[in-house]
Write a protein that holds these residues in place. Structure first.
Motif, PDB file in Angstrom:
ATOM      1  N   VAL A 168      22.621 -52.706  -6.275  1.00  0.00           N
ATOM      2  CA  VAL A 168      23.694 -53.579  -5.785  1.00  0.00           C
ATOM      3  C   VAL A 168      23.545 -54.994  -6.349  1.00  0.00           C
ATOM      4  N   ARG A 180      26.014 -56.126  -8.884  1.00  0.00           N
ATOM      5  CA  ARG A 180      27.420 -56.325  -8.518  1.00  0.00           C
ATOM      6  C   ARG A 180      27.632 -57.422  -7.482  1.00  0.00           C
ATOM      7  N   GLU A 181      26.581 -57.772  -6.758  1.00  0.00           N
ATOM      8  CA  GLU A 181      26.729 -58.717  -5.647  1.00  0.00           C
ATOM      9  C   GLU A 181      25.733 -59.866  -5.799  1.00  0.00           C
ATOM     10  N   ALA A 185      29.461 -66.254  -1.099  1.00  0.00           N
ATOM     11  CA  ALA A 185      29.312 -64.811  -1.337  1.00  0.00           C
ATOM     12  C   ALA A 185      30.653 -64.084  -1.220  1.00  0.00           C
ATOM     13  N   LYS A 186      31.708 -64.835  -0.985  1.00  0.00           N
ATOM     14  CA  LYS A 186      33.055 -64.275  -0.813  1.00  0.00           C
ATOM     15  C   LYS A 186      33.060 -63.180   0.257  1.00  0.00           C
ATOM     16  N   VAL A 217      26.937 -61.271   3.032  1.00  0.00           N
ATOM     17  CA  VAL A 217      25.891 -61.189   2.016  1.00  0.00           C
ATOM     18  C   VAL A 217      25.238 -59.804   2.068  1.00  0.00           C
ATOM     19  N   TRP A 218      25.100 -59.177   0.904  1.00  0.00           N
ATOM     20  CA  TRP A 218      24.465 -57.859   0.844  1.00  0.00           C
ATOM     21  C   TRP A 218      22.945 -57.936   0.853  1.00  0.00           C
ATOM     22  N   THR A 264      26.180 -59.161   5.688  1.00  0.00           N
ATOM     23  CA  THR A 264      27.322 -58.327   6.014  1.00  0.00           C
ATOM     24  C   THR A 264      26.802 -57.003   6.582  1.00  0.00           C
TER      25      THR A 264
END
Ligand SMILES: [Zn+2]
Ligand SMILES: [Zn+2]
Length: 352
Positions: A173, A176-177, A240-241, A244-245, A265
């Motif tokens: 991830v 992507r994050e 983080a739009k 947060v992952w 999140t």
């Protein structure tokens, strides 16, 4: 052999001179070219960790005996080889993996010696590199650092490996994050570089010191945030739009852990690395409802250090600002570190 040793917790290190050991069995003797001065040495030196609520964990209760030569970020030149040590020769320059376990338990056999319950960590339980010579129990703990300058190579054994070990726990991830990185000291900065080498999406850096925030911005942070700002949590989730992952806490206080957990999140993960100390309370229903993971990360494995060197071979890291000091400067280096005066890393150069 000249070593600077902890003889009494918190008291200045003392110079100890004794006969240079000769390697037996599989042991290898190195002349220490570089020994990084790590923040965790301050905890080893003090002899305890702050567990919060007035409780402490004493290193003496974990089997640490004094006198002890600290120094777990070492690189050196092979100067003597035990009769059963294969695969190294005199003159080889090697990085030392210090997180050595018993070698016999299930944890060690599956390659996670850093988690062994009978640790023999160099510079923590066994004598380390604040010394002109260092005895390593087996050549498999010696890694070829290639063309990396020795004072840059040595800190990879702890600060580099710790950042890499934490990032690996995030998984794919991270491509992507954004990752929230709390603390932009030596660990935080090297984490940014390794994240980039891993083709990570980028980092949102949370740091109280404006100078360190600027350093993080310069190192390519997507955003830098002051945790003392009243809307710090909102700034993090905005950057983080959404939620947060993954967050890595290189500080490890109640305030930093709280901030990180509150910004996760659903399905998010907090990886705690820093040992500053303290405690938090967690609402149990929120752990399943938010499918949250709180995971600790302690350095990394021998295989991970090999993988890190491999990664750097293909994507060299920018050099961390490094100050070198002679072995005799060990006490001054620790004092400066405690006073927060070190930018980047201090590395002792015992071999001169
Ligand atoms: Zn073991
Ligand atoms: Zn360390």
């Amino acid at each position: 052999m000249r070593s600077f040793q902890v003889c009494q917790c918190g008291a200045p290190l003392q110079l100890e001179e004794r006969a240079t050991p000769q390697p037996t069995g599989t042991e290898v003797l190195l002349r220490v070219l570089a020994a990084g001065v790590c923040h965790s040495d301050l905890h080893f030196w003090d002899g305890f960790y702050d567990l919060g609520g007035g409780k402490v964990l004493r290193l003496a209760d974990r089997g640490v005996e004094l006198p002890l030569t600290m120094g777990h970020e070492n690189a050196g030149e092979v100067v003597a080889i035990g009769p059963d040590a294969k695969g190294v020769k005199i003159g080889d320059k090697r990085l030392v993996f210090p997180w050595i376990g018993c070698g016999e338990c299930g944890v060690c056999r599956r390659g996670e010696e850093q988690l062994c319950l009978k640790p023999r960590f160099l510079g923590v339980f066994r004598n380390g590199g604040y010394s002109d010579h260092l005895l390593v129990p087996h050549p498999r703990y010696l890694l070829d650092y290639g063309v990396i300058p020795v004072e840059q190579a040595a800190p990879l054994a702890c600060s580099g490996l710790t950042a890499y070990g934490a990032l690996l726990k995030i998984g794919p991830v991270l491509e992507r994050e954004p990752v929230v990185v709390i603390g932009a000291g030596g660990l935080g900065l090297i984490c940014l570089s390794i994240l980039k080498a891993m083709k990570g999406f980028g980092a949102i850096v949370v740091e109280i010191d404006p100078v360190k925030r600027a350093a993080a911005k310069k190192a390519g942070a997507l955003a830098v945030i002051d945790p003392n700002a009243p809307d710090a949590g909102k700034q993090i989730t905005d950057a983080a739009k959404g939620g947060v992952w993954a967050a890595i806490d290189f500080v490890g206080t109640a305030a930093t852990a709280r901030l990180a957990i509150d910004s996760l999140t659903k399905g998010g993960k907090l990886i705690v690395v820093g040992l500053f100390g303290g405690e938090i309370t967690l609402s149990l229903p929120l752990i399943p409802m938010r499918a949250m993971t709180v995971q600790g990360s302690y350095t990394g494995s021998l295989a991970e250090l090999n993988a890190l060197l491999d990664l750097i071979r293909h994507a060299p890291l920018p050099y961390v600002p490094t100050t070198t000091r002679p072995l005799d400067g060990a006490n001054a280096a620790l004092d400066d570190l405690r006073a927060g005066k070190i930018i980047g890393r201090t590395v002792l150069t015992p071999a001169g």
